[in-house]
Design a protein around this motif. Sequence first.
Motif, PDB file in Angstrom:
ATOM      1  N   GLU A 205       3.953 -14.709   8.592  1.00 35.49           N
ATOM      2  CA  GLU A 205       3.113 -15.868   9.516  1.00 35.49           C
ATOM      3  C   GLU A 205       3.703 -16.025   7.835  1.00 35.49           C
ATOM      4  OE1 GLU A 205      -0.062 -15.324  11.076  1.00 35.49           O
ATOM      5  OE2 GLU A 205       1.388 -15.027  12.995  1.00 35.49           O
ATOM      6  N   TRP A 206       3.031 -17.609   7.457  1.00 36.18           N
ATOM      7  CA  TRP A 206       3.090 -18.544   6.334  1.00 36.18           C
ATOM      8  C   TRP A 206       1.481 -18.093   6.003  1.00 36.18           C
ATOM      9  CZ3 TRP A 206       6.729 -23.184   8.799  1.00 36.18           C
ATOM     10  CH2 TRP A 206       7.916 -23.212   8.934  1.00 36.18           C
ATOM     11  N   LYS A 207       1.599 -18.290   4.995  1.00 39.43           N
ATOM     12  CA  LYS A 207      -0.066 -18.652   4.294  1.00 39.43           C
ATOM     13  C   LYS A 207      -0.778 -19.884   4.499  1.00 39.43           C
ATOM     14  CE  LYS A 207      -1.261 -14.215   3.999  1.00 39.43           C
ATOM     15  NZ  LYS A 207      -1.813 -12.971   2.799  1.00 39.43           N
ATOM     16  N   GLU A 218       2.452 -21.245   1.463  1.00 42.59           N
ATOM     17  CA  GLU A 218       2.923 -20.150   1.109  1.00 42.59           C
ATOM     18  C   GLU A 218       4.176 -19.325   1.551  1.00 42.59           C
ATOM     19  OE1 GLU A 218       0.565 -16.845  -1.657  1.00 42.59           O
ATOM     20  OE2 GLU A 218       0.886 -15.539   0.092  1.00 42.59           O
ATOM     21  N   VAL A 219       5.175 -19.149   1.256  1.00 45.72           N
ATOM     22  CA  VAL A 219       6.348 -18.634   2.110  1.00 45.72           C
ATOM     23  C   VAL A 219       6.743 -17.785   1.505  1.00 45.72           C
ATOM     24  CG1 VAL A 219       6.263 -20.931   3.933  1.00 45.72           C
ATOM     25  CG2 VAL A 219       7.590 -20.464   0.741  1.00 45.72           C
ATOM     26  N   TYR A 244      10.786 -16.020  -2.643  1.00 43.69           N
ATOM     27  CA  TYR A 244       8.591 -15.747  -2.471  1.00 43.69           C
ATOM     28  C   TYR A 244       8.010 -17.134  -4.150  1.00 43.69           C
ATOM     29  CZ  TYR A 244       3.477 -14.151  -2.043  1.00 43.69           C
ATOM     30  OH  TYR A 244       2.218 -14.245  -1.951  1.00 43.69           O
ATOM     31  N   ARG A 245       7.207 -18.188  -2.852  1.00 49.03           N
ATOM     32  CA  ARG A 245       6.966 -19.397  -3.241  1.00 49.03           C
ATOM     33  C   ARG A 245       5.241 -18.991  -2.736  1.00 49.03           C
ATOM     34  NH1 ARG A 245      10.007 -23.270  -5.642  1.00 49.03           N
ATOM     35  NH2 ARG A 245      12.536 -22.338  -4.929  1.00 49.03           N
ATOM     36  N   PHE A 246       4.728 -18.655  -3.708  1.00 45.88           N
ATOM     37  CA  PHE A 246       3.142 -18.400  -3.852  1.00 45.88           C
ATOM     38  C   PHE A 246       1.875 -19.488  -3.851  1.00 45.88           C
ATOM     39  CE2 PHE A 246       4.715 -16.805  -7.491  1.00 45.88           C
ATOM     40  CZ  PHE A 246       3.814 -16.638  -8.286  1.00 45.88           C
TER      41      PHE A 246
END
Length: 353
Positions: A205-207, A218-219, A244-246
């Motif tokens: 899941e996206w956060k 975050e994805v 990863y985009r954090f």
Amino acid sequence: MREKLVEYLIQLVDIPSVTGNEKEIADFTHNFLKNFFTEENIIRHNNSLIAYDEFDPDKKTISFIGHLDTVPGINEFTGQIIEDRLYGLGSSDMKGGLAVMMSLIDYFSSKEKRFNCIYVFYEKEEGPYVDNGLEPLLKNYDIIQKSDFSFVLEPTNNVVQIGCLGTLHASIIFKGKRAHSARPWQGENAIHKSANFLKRLSDKEWKRYNFGGLEYVEVMNATMVSFSGGRNIIPDEFEINVNYRFAPGKSIEEAKKDVIELVNNEAEVVFTDLCPSGNVNLDNPILHEFTKKYGINIEAKQAWTDVARLSQYGIDGVNFGPGDPAQAHQKNEYIPLKNLYENFEILKDFLSI
């Protein structure tokens, strides 16, 4: 001043400056700066430049930062103004911002400002993180670190974009055993071995993270695959690129750990293009004054930008530029002149005594 602003931008878009080919535009910018700064107040490092005022210790310091390069592209209307749009490769991303910086230098050459100013024009922003031209300026010279605040004039449609996501790429490499596809029992299918990982990645899941009312999502996504073999071969290697985009506040090491945990020892992991997240500096007094005075909309930066690199050196910064983000990297890129004028007028007024 509008005529000069447009003139500077036309000159800039007329100079090809695809990443790695910035010498001509750096020379042009260097010659421009020589008209307004002494040689002692100009730093040139390869094809990147810093120009700065004589510092008044009673004033705060603001830096204006923009990259000289563009992505490759086609523009059939370079330098033309059509329906109040100025066309040219890089006009929005981000030569419009560079033209504003040049116009501020020009305008204040004979006027007092209430801030000390630093102007940074740098190479290789559109390429890999490790080649970015801003890093050696920050590493080798301490002048930018004198900034109390920085405006990075990336395209934002004159909205203030705060912070940014970090980003990394990871090669997830599954190993198998090569065989003929008619006799798969003689091998181990590396593609099939990735099934459980891909299911976990797909289900992840996206956060959402909230900082002072700004939401960052975050994805993590699979973006590319490669394999060894052919149509009738059981592959012995299958590689998935994961991007990863954090969230802001998460370190690169923490982000790497997230990926490793998802892989669950099922494959080899090789990390590349590790880019830190940017601080959400909502409490900076210069930013607070700026957004309150002009009623400018504030957004979370749902991407990566060099404000993250500034954060690594303890410098607060935001993206605030005249370009249209939707025009970045487009064929026949343009910038709305209204955006260009508005960005200049706001920054000019903010600097004025």
